[in-house]
Scaffold this motif. Structure first.
Motif, PDB file in Angstrom:
ATOM      1  N   ASP A  76       7.868   3.847  12.503  1.00 53.27           N
ATOM      2  CA  ASP A  76       8.330   2.486  12.804  1.00 53.27           C
ATOM      3  C   ASP A  76       7.164   1.506  12.821  1.00 53.27           C
ATOM      4  OD1 ASP A  76      10.977   3.238  12.968  1.00 53.27           O
ATOM      5  OD2 ASP A  76      11.003   3.330  15.171  1.00 53.27           O
ATOM      6  N   VAL A  77       6.043   1.919  13.411  1.00 55.83           N
ATOM      7  CA  VAL A  77       4.855   1.066  13.463  1.00 55.83           C
ATOM      8  C   VAL A  77       4.359   0.780  12.049  1.00 55.83           C
ATOM      9  CG1 VAL A  77       2.420   0.981  14.142  1.00 55.83           C
ATOM     10  CG2 VAL A  77       4.143   1.729  15.785  1.00 55.83           C
ATOM     11  N   LYS A  78       4.318   1.787  11.194  1.00 56.03           N
ATOM     12  CA  LYS A  78       3.881   1.594   9.809  1.00 56.03           C
ATOM     13  C   LYS A  78       4.784   0.597   9.093  1.00 56.03           C
ATOM     14  CE  LYS A  78       1.875   6.188   9.133  1.00 56.03           C
ATOM     15  NZ  LYS A  78       2.013   7.458   8.378  1.00 56.03           N
ATOM     16  N   ARG A  79       6.077   0.725   9.294  1.00 60.05           N
ATOM     17  CA  ARG A  79       7.035  -0.189   8.666  1.00 60.05           C
ATOM     18  C   ARG A  79       6.844  -1.613   9.171  1.00 60.05           C
ATOM     19  NH1 ARG A  79      11.086  -2.306  10.669  1.00 60.05           N
ATOM     20  NH2 ARG A  79      11.331  -0.817  12.354  1.00 60.05           N
ATOM     21  N   ILE A  80       6.666  -1.767  10.473  1.00 64.22           N
ATOM     22  CA  ILE A  80       6.473  -3.088  11.068  1.00 64.22           C
ATOM     23  C   ILE A  80       5.208  -3.744  10.518  1.00 64.22           C
ATOM     24  CG2 ILE A  80       5.890  -4.274  13.235  1.00 64.22           C
ATOM     25  CD1 ILE A  80       7.861  -2.240  14.599  1.00 64.22           C
ATOM     26  N   GLY A 133     -13.626  -6.838   9.228  1.00 63.11           N
ATOM     27  CA  GLY A 133     -14.073  -7.590  10.398  1.00 63.11           C
ATOM     28  C   GLY A 133     -13.136  -7.323  11.560  1.00 63.11           C
ATOM     29  N   ASN A 134     -12.497  -8.369  12.058  1.00 66.89           N
ATOM     30  CA  ASN A 134     -11.581  -8.227  13.191  1.00 66.89           C
ATOM     31  C   ASN A 134     -10.120  -8.262  12.752  1.00 66.89           C
ATOM     32  OD1 ASN A 134     -11.076  -7.931  15.990  1.00 66.89           O
ATOM     33  ND2 ASN A 134     -10.595 -10.102  16.132  1.00 66.89           N
ATOM     34  N   THR A 135      -9.865  -8.118  11.467  1.00 64.11           N
ATOM     35  CA  THR A 135      -8.483  -8.141  10.992  1.00 64.11           C
ATOM     36  C   THR A 135      -8.179  -6.876  10.209  1.00 64.11           C
ATOM     37  OG1 THR A 135      -9.026  -9.261   8.916  1.00 64.11           O
ATOM     38  CG2 THR A 135      -8.497 -10.665  10.808  1.00 64.11           C
ATOM     39  N   ARG A 136      -6.900  -6.664   9.960  1.00 61.49           N
ATOM     40  CA  ARG A 136      -6.444  -5.544   9.134  1.00 61.49           C
ATOM     41  C   ARG A 136      -5.617  -6.093   7.995  1.00 61.49           C
ATOM     42  NH1 ARG A 136      -8.515  -3.531  13.449  1.00 61.49           N
ATOM     43  NH2 ARG A 136      -8.915  -1.320  13.591  1.00 61.49           N
ATOM     44  N   ARG A 137      -5.715  -5.450   6.849  1.00 53.48           N
ATOM     45  CA  ARG A 137      -4.889  -5.757   5.681  1.00 53.48           C
ATOM     46  C   ARG A 137      -4.219  -4.487   5.243  1.00 53.48           C
ATOM     47  NH1 ARG A 137      -7.176 -10.432   2.145  1.00 53.48           N
ATOM     48  NH2 ARG A 137      -8.340 -11.543   3.733  1.00 53.48           N
ATOM     49  N   ILE A 161      -5.262  -0.727  19.891  1.00 53.96           N
ATOM     50  CA  ILE A 161      -6.490  -0.386  19.168  1.00 53.96           C
ATOM     51  C   ILE A 161      -6.443   1.035  18.619  1.00 53.96           C
ATOM     52  CG2 ILE A 161      -9.000  -0.122  19.365  1.00 53.96           C
ATOM     53  CD1 ILE A 161      -7.917  -3.070  19.190  1.00 53.96           C
ATOM     54  N   PRO A 162      -6.069   2.041  19.409  1.00 56.08           N
ATOM     55  CA  PRO A 162      -5.965   3.386  18.830  1.00 56.08           C
ATOM     56  C   PRO A 162      -4.940   3.468  17.697  1.00 56.08           C
ATOM     57  CG  PRO A 162      -6.033   3.544  21.211  1.00 56.08           C
ATOM     58  CD  PRO A 162      -5.900   2.086  20.871  1.00 56.08           C
ATOM     59  N   LEU A 163      -3.839   2.745  17.814  1.00 54.29           N
ATOM     60  CA  LEU A 163      -2.852   2.743  16.733  1.00 54.29           C
ATOM     61  C   LEU A 163      -3.411   2.103  15.469  1.00 54.29           C
ATOM     62  CD1 LEU A 163       0.506   1.919  18.538  1.00 54.29           C
ATOM     63  CD2 LEU A 163       0.084   3.862  17.015  1.00 54.29           C
ATOM     64  N   LEU A 164      -4.131   0.992  15.609  1.00 55.93           N
ATOM     65  CA  LEU A 164      -4.739   0.354  14.447  1.00 55.93           C
ATOM     66  C   LEU A 164      -5.778   1.264  13.796  1.00 55.93           C
ATOM     67  CD1 LEU A 164      -5.123  -3.302  15.740  1.00 55.93           C
ATOM     68  CD2 LEU A 164      -3.728  -2.546  13.798  1.00 55.93           C
ATOM     69  N   GLU A 165      -6.584   1.927  14.610  1.00 53.47           N
ATOM     70  CA  GLU A 165      -7.586   2.845  14.068  1.00 53.47           C
ATOM     71  C   GLU A 165      -6.919   4.017  13.354  1.00 53.47           C
ATOM     72  OE1 GLU A 165      -9.895   3.617  17.576  1.00 53.47           O
ATOM     73  OE2 GLU A 165     -11.123   1.807  17.288  1.00 53.47           O
ATOM     74  N   TYR A 166      -5.809   4.483  13.887  1.00 49.23           N
ATOM     75  CA  TYR A 166      -5.048   5.546  13.236  1.00 49.23           C
ATOM     76  C   TYR A 166      -4.524   5.075  11.875  1.00 49.23           C
ATOM     77  CZ  TYR A 166      -1.191   8.687  12.200  1.00 49.23           C
ATOM     78  OH  TYR A 166      -0.331   9.553  11.567  1.00 49.23           O
ATOM     79  N   LEU A 167      -3.972   3.866  11.836  1.00 58.35           N
ATOM     80  CA  LEU A 167      -3.462   3.319  10.580  1.00 58.35           C
ATOM     81  C   LEU A 167      -4.582   3.181   9.549  1.00 58.35           C
ATOM     82  CD1 LEU A 167      -0.989   0.617  11.932  1.00 58.35           C
ATOM     83  CD2 LEU A 167      -0.423   2.861  10.981  1.00 58.35           C
ATOM     84  N   ARG A 175      -7.294   5.145   9.405  1.00 53.40           N
ATOM     85  CA  ARG A 175      -7.600   6.518   8.970  1.00 53.40           C
ATOM     86  C   ARG A 175      -6.551   7.058   8.016  1.00 53.40           C
ATOM     87  NH1 ARG A 175      -8.540   7.190  14.434  1.00 53.40           N
ATOM     88  NH2 ARG A 175      -6.651   8.441  14.659  1.00 53.40           N
ATOM     89  N   GLU A 176      -5.305   6.673   8.237  1.00 51.74           N
ATOM     90  CA  GLU A 176      -4.208   7.149   7.398  1.00 51.74           C
ATOM     91  C   GLU A 176      -4.097   6.388   6.079  1.00 51.74           C
ATOM     92  OE1 GLU A 176      -1.829   9.793   7.948  1.00 51.74           O
ATOM     93  OE2 GLU A 176      -3.585  10.273   9.179  1.00 51.74           O
ATOM     94  N   GLY A 177      -4.897   5.353   5.917  1.00 54.40           N
ATOM     95  CA  GLY A 177      -4.874   4.601   4.665  1.00 54.40           C
ATOM     96  C   GLY A 177      -3.768   3.565   4.575  1.00 54.40           C
ATOM     97  N   VAL A 178      -3.122   3.277   5.690  1.00 51.73           N
ATOM     98  CA  VAL A 178      -2.071   2.252   5.707  1.00 51.73           C
ATOM     99  C   VAL A 178      -2.716   0.872   5.712  1.00 51.73           C
ATOM    100  CG1 VAL A 178      -0.136   1.288   7.021  1.00 51.73           C
ATOM    101  CG2 VAL A 178      -0.472   3.771   6.902  1.00 51.73           C
ATOM    102  N   THR A 179      -3.758   0.723   6.522  1.00 50.99           N
ATOM    103  CA  THR A 179      -4.465  -0.545   6.631  1.00 50.99           C
ATOM    104  C   THR A 179      -5.945  -0.334   6.350  1.00 50.99           C
ATOM    105  OG1 THR A 179      -4.778  -0.197   9.008  1.00 50.99           O
ATOM    106  CG2 THR A 179      -2.882  -1.543   8.345  1.00 50.99           C
ATOM    107  N   ALA A 180      -6.624  -1.442   6.117  1.00 52.16           N
ATOM    108  CA  ALA A 180      -8.076  -1.439   5.961  1.00 52.16           C
ATOM    109  C   ALA A 180      -8.634  -2.507   6.887  1.00 52.16           C
ATOM    110  CB  ALA A 180      -8.460  -1.743   4.523  1.00 52.16           C
ATOM    111  N   ARG A 181      -9.632  -2.140   7.656  1.00 50.35           N
ATOM    112  CA  ARG A 181     -10.245  -3.093   8.581  1.00 50.35           C
ATOM    113  C   ARG A 181     -11.247  -3.957   7.840  1.00 50.35           C
ATOM    114  NH1 ARG A 181     -13.593  -1.906  14.157  1.00 50.35           N
ATOM    115  NH2 ARG A 181     -13.927  -4.103  14.626  1.00 50.35           N
TER     116      ARG A 181
END
Length: 77
Positions: free
Chosen positions: A16-20, A64-68, A48-54, A56-62
């Motif tokens: 659900d988090v990945k979809r959101i 600076g202070n944002t994710r894409r 923060i742990p969820l973003l770091e997990y995303l 690592r899983e290749g869903v997002t890329a950090r």
């Protein structure tokens, strides 16, 4: 799913988090940790742990202070 050394989430919740995140980033170029936290209604302690997990899983890329959303790899033949 083990998200961090001391955080586990149900696999359905992680999906659900990945979809959101993908839905949120469809209309904007990036998302900050604060935007992510507010969108999910969670604390920074969990965001923060969820973003770091995303990341690592290749869903997002950090960046600076944002994710894409990370662009899918294309297969070169």
């Amino acid at each position: 799913v083990r998200v961090a050394s001391d955080f586990y989430f149900l696999s359905e919740a992680v999906e659900d988090v990945k979809r959101i995140v993908r839905d949120e980033l469809r209309d904007r170029p990036d998302i900050t940790p604060a935007m992510f936290r507010d969108r999910l209604g969670i604390t920074r302690k969990h965001a923060i742990p969820l973003l770091e997990y995303l990341d690592r899983e290749g869903v997002t890329a950090r960046l600076g202070n944002t994710r894409r959303v990370k662009a899918p790899r294309t297969k070169v033949s």
